[in-house]
Design a protein around this motif. Structure first.
Motif, PDB file in Angstrom:
ATOM      1  N   PRO A 296       0.811  -1.225   0.000  1.00 55.14           N
ATOM      2  CA  PRO A 296       0.000   0.000   0.000  1.00 55.14           C
ATOM      3  C   PRO A 296       0.849   1.282   0.000  1.00 55.14           C
ATOM      4  O   PRO A 296       0.493   2.251  -0.670  1.00 55.14           O
ATOM      5  CB  PRO A 296      -0.841  -0.110   1.270  1.00 55.14           C
TER       6      PRO A 296
ATOM      7  N   PHE B  68       3.773   1.762  -1.406  1.00 50.31           N
ATOM      8  CA  PHE B  68       4.302   2.000  -2.748  1.00 50.31           C
ATOM      9  C   PHE B  68       3.209   2.474  -3.700  1.00 50.31           C
ATOM     10  O   PHE B  68       3.421   3.383  -4.499  1.00 50.31           O
ATOM     11  CB  PHE B  68       4.951   0.720  -3.302  1.00 50.31           C
ATOM     12  N   ILE B  69       2.040   1.813  -3.610  1.00 50.43           N
ATOM     13  CA  ILE B  69       0.954   2.210  -4.513  1.00 50.43           C
ATOM     14  C   ILE B  69       0.533   3.644  -4.206  1.00 50.43           C
ATOM     15  O   ILE B  69       0.429   4.488  -5.118  1.00 50.43           O
ATOM     16  CB  ILE B  69      -0.250   1.264  -4.345  1.00 50.43           C
TER      17      ILE B  69
ATOM     18  N   MET C 262       3.260   5.976  -5.512  1.00 48.66           N
ATOM     19  CA  MET C 262       3.280   6.103  -6.967  1.00 48.66           C
ATOM     20  C   MET C 262       2.111   6.920  -7.467  1.00 48.66           C
ATOM     21  O   MET C 262       2.248   7.786  -8.326  1.00 48.66           O
ATOM     22  CB  MET C 262       3.192   4.718  -7.608  1.00 48.66           C
TER      23      MET C 262
END
Lengths: 414, 414
Positions: free
Chosen positions: A192, A194-195, A198
């Motif tokens: 979560p 990283f998402i 990003m």
């Protein structure tokens, strides 16, 4: 550890994992969009107001007033918004399952813009982390998620805030995870984080925010004992980190000892900065990213720049100003790198870059995120050397941090 | 956690830290040199003998004999050298404070060269990690270091082995640390691991070894929902990792069930590979780095290449062959990426690169090292996307690994 399982349970296990992944990707993407949009609003507001004030040569004469307003706002509306934001968020995660007062979001935004636009020496990442965490906490409350989930949301929010401020999605996401528990990366929130990182980086980029990306034309020269010089620089940057941490503590204690209201302290703080800026230079005011960019391109500065910036930042954050501490750390690290390079006759750009990430690593106890950031900003060639300097700085600066709420889950650094 | 300390203790603390750093830099540099030299010897021997055998079109007809000799050598001289080396080293660190029989070093070297030069499908990193760990353990024994220190030396040795084989110093060093305890990066060994990794990388480079470095000319296209495609690919690569792990287990169990001596099994294994190579193609034999390089440059392969390589590797490692598993994993990951790209009409080079690191992450449970490797090999632009695919693959492949001795220190991956 060997794992034993039956054929039918593999399907079940995979389905559970798949649903978990899908669920958290959606949540994290939503948080990423929320944080990306609000970070953009904050960064644009900061950009516009700084542009406006900087039309005037002596814009910083209004600093006492700006600090006063900032401290008044915070005192009146959301006392959690005081100081540099990241530590408050770390504290909220550890002590209150990530519960954050939503009033913090607008208050922190306005207080930080006031502080920095008029010349306070503070960073932009603290507010973004706090805004990100605040929105995530609000989201968890509205949809009645469990305490454990709220904590995860808030960690995502921090990572999203960092990613969209630095423009370094991997380092930003890992930074958010790494500063929480020194010595123990939380693998369970990696996805979560990283998402969210990003997506918020996507959103800010789409909305027109640009970032520092300065690949070094660097080719290590094996014959010059370059690795040895990097090791020595790591020790130096570790000591710089230590001095920085102690300097922050000093101004915090000093502010605590003075028997006056916050508002009077804010006036005193603002006035001191005005005097210091008139004596030395206004370059130590505000974010100072011009100086950072100039040093990593190989330009020199006054040898004492890194020390003065510590004083400016200490006064700002303990005497009424609002904002983060990382942008000042970038300034301190890169100018300390210039000092080191000048003393030993080395390449300025290279050591400004190594200094930037190494002081970050030592001061915030984030050797992994800082090493990755060195590759993301300066390219893969300098990375391995910068990583070694980051780790040495992390060790030499000892069990201290600019974030006093960090939890150290390791006993020995070496 | 706030830290309180007195003025005099800071000096003491700093001196201790400084001595600790200095001591470990020297030890680690020494290990790095040792491992760098021996890795070079191994890689050169492997290169020469492969060049020699590949002069002949049907060099692989001697595979049964090569497997037989390799298994005979191992059985006679050092039974610890059996199978793929890394898992044995992980086991030694966890169960025997890193104690490793020094005979493993030459035996593993010769057995792996025999296996790969005649076409066994195995990797070169396992032997390097085992050689590195063996030398470090020997070093600790000769100078009578404590058990705790020996463990640290051995971890340095593993990292040094990986760094000098991959040519990716940061990812290599972190890989060595990350595979030992999934979910818990050991910060206390970061410094020696990095130094040993860098130094051994230095040494091999100086001695003429070259590495895969293939920056992608990649510009993410926001309009094409690229992130979404990467997420779906992460799920696919996670399932590939799972199939790969199960395939390795299958051949291991199969070999266990067959009631015959190791030497007979080696002959059977070698013979099966000869038949398979004649039916399909000799491209599945040996390291297969040509195929890896070709795919990340955008060339296609048979759609079933990743599945066949699993079979070749499973047979090699469970029926008499000696060697690592990572080079085959690179092959499997990048060709699985080609398959994915072809099915969905995407860019082959991009997804071959993402597949390479994602299957590595899922199969060895190393999301951080794999993410960093993506930046080190393919450049910073693909990094953030590859990182997300790596983490998803890590989660989807579940609590399994190609290294059964890994210790999982996390309960939940998400």
């Amino acid at each position: 550890m060997a794992f034993e399982f039956k054929e039918e349970s593999i399907i079940q296990q995979e389905t559970d994992l798949f649903i978990g992944v899908l669920k958290w990707i959606l949540y994290a993407a939503f948080i990423g969009i929320m944080v990306g949009v609000s970070t953009t609003i904050f960064l644009k507001a900061l950009g516009w107001s700084t542009q406006y004030t900087h039309q005037y040569n002596y814009y910083f004469l209004l600093l006492p007033l700006a600090f006063f307003s900032s401290s008044w706002l915070i005192k009146k509306l959301a006392s959690e918004a005081e100081g540099h934001g990241t530590d408050k968020v770390i504290e909220a995660v550890h002590l209150r399952s990530g519960k954050i007062n939503p009033m913090v979001i607008p208050v922190k935004l306005v207080a930080t813009v006031l502080t920095i636009a008029f010349g306070g020496s503070a960073g932009k990442e603290g507010p973004c982390a706090q805004i990100g965490a605040g929105l995530s906490s609000l989201f968890a409350d509205i949809f009645k998620f469990s305490d454990e989930d709220r904590k995860k949301f808030v960690i995502c929010g921090i990572s999203a805030g960092f990613s969209s401020v630095f423009g370094t999605p991997i380092a930003g996401a890992i930074f958010g995870v790494e500063v929480l528990f020194v010595g123990n990366l939380l693998y369970g929130v990696l996805l979560p984080s990283f998402i969210a990182g990003m997506v918020s980086f996507y959103v800010t980029t789409l909305l027109g925010i640009t970032y520092l990306y300065s690949p070094l034309p660097f080719v290590p020269d094996l014959s010059e004992m370059f690795l040895l010089k990097v090791i020595v620089s790591g020790v130096f940057f570790g000591i710089c980190s230590l001095v920085l941490i102690e300097c922050m503590n000093y101004f915090k204690k000093l502010s605590g000892k003075i028997n006056a209201s916050e508002h009077v302290k804010a006036l005193v703080g603002g006035f001191s900065l005005v005097v210091l800026a008139l004596i030395f230079s206004p370059m130590y005011l505000g974010l100072g990213m011009d100086t950072v960019e100039s040093t990593v391109q190989g330009n020199t500065v006054e040898w004492y720049a890194f020390l003065l910036k510590m004083v400016f930042t200490g006064i700002t954050l303990s005497f009424g100003g609002s904002g983060g501490i990382l942008t000042p750390i970038f300034f301190i690290g890169s100018t300390a790198g210039v000092f080191f390079a000048e003393v030993f006759g080395l390449d300025i750009a290279t050591f400004a870059a190594i200094g930037l990430v190494s002081v970050l690593s030592g001061a915030t106890k984030s050797p992994i995120a800082s090493s990755i950031m060195s590759i993301e900003i300066f390219g893969p060639h300098i990375g391995p050397y910068a990583a070694i300097a980051c780790i040495i700085s992390f060790i030499i600066s000892g069990p201290r941090s600019v974030y006093p709420s960090q939890v150290f889950s390791l006993k020995k650094f070496i």
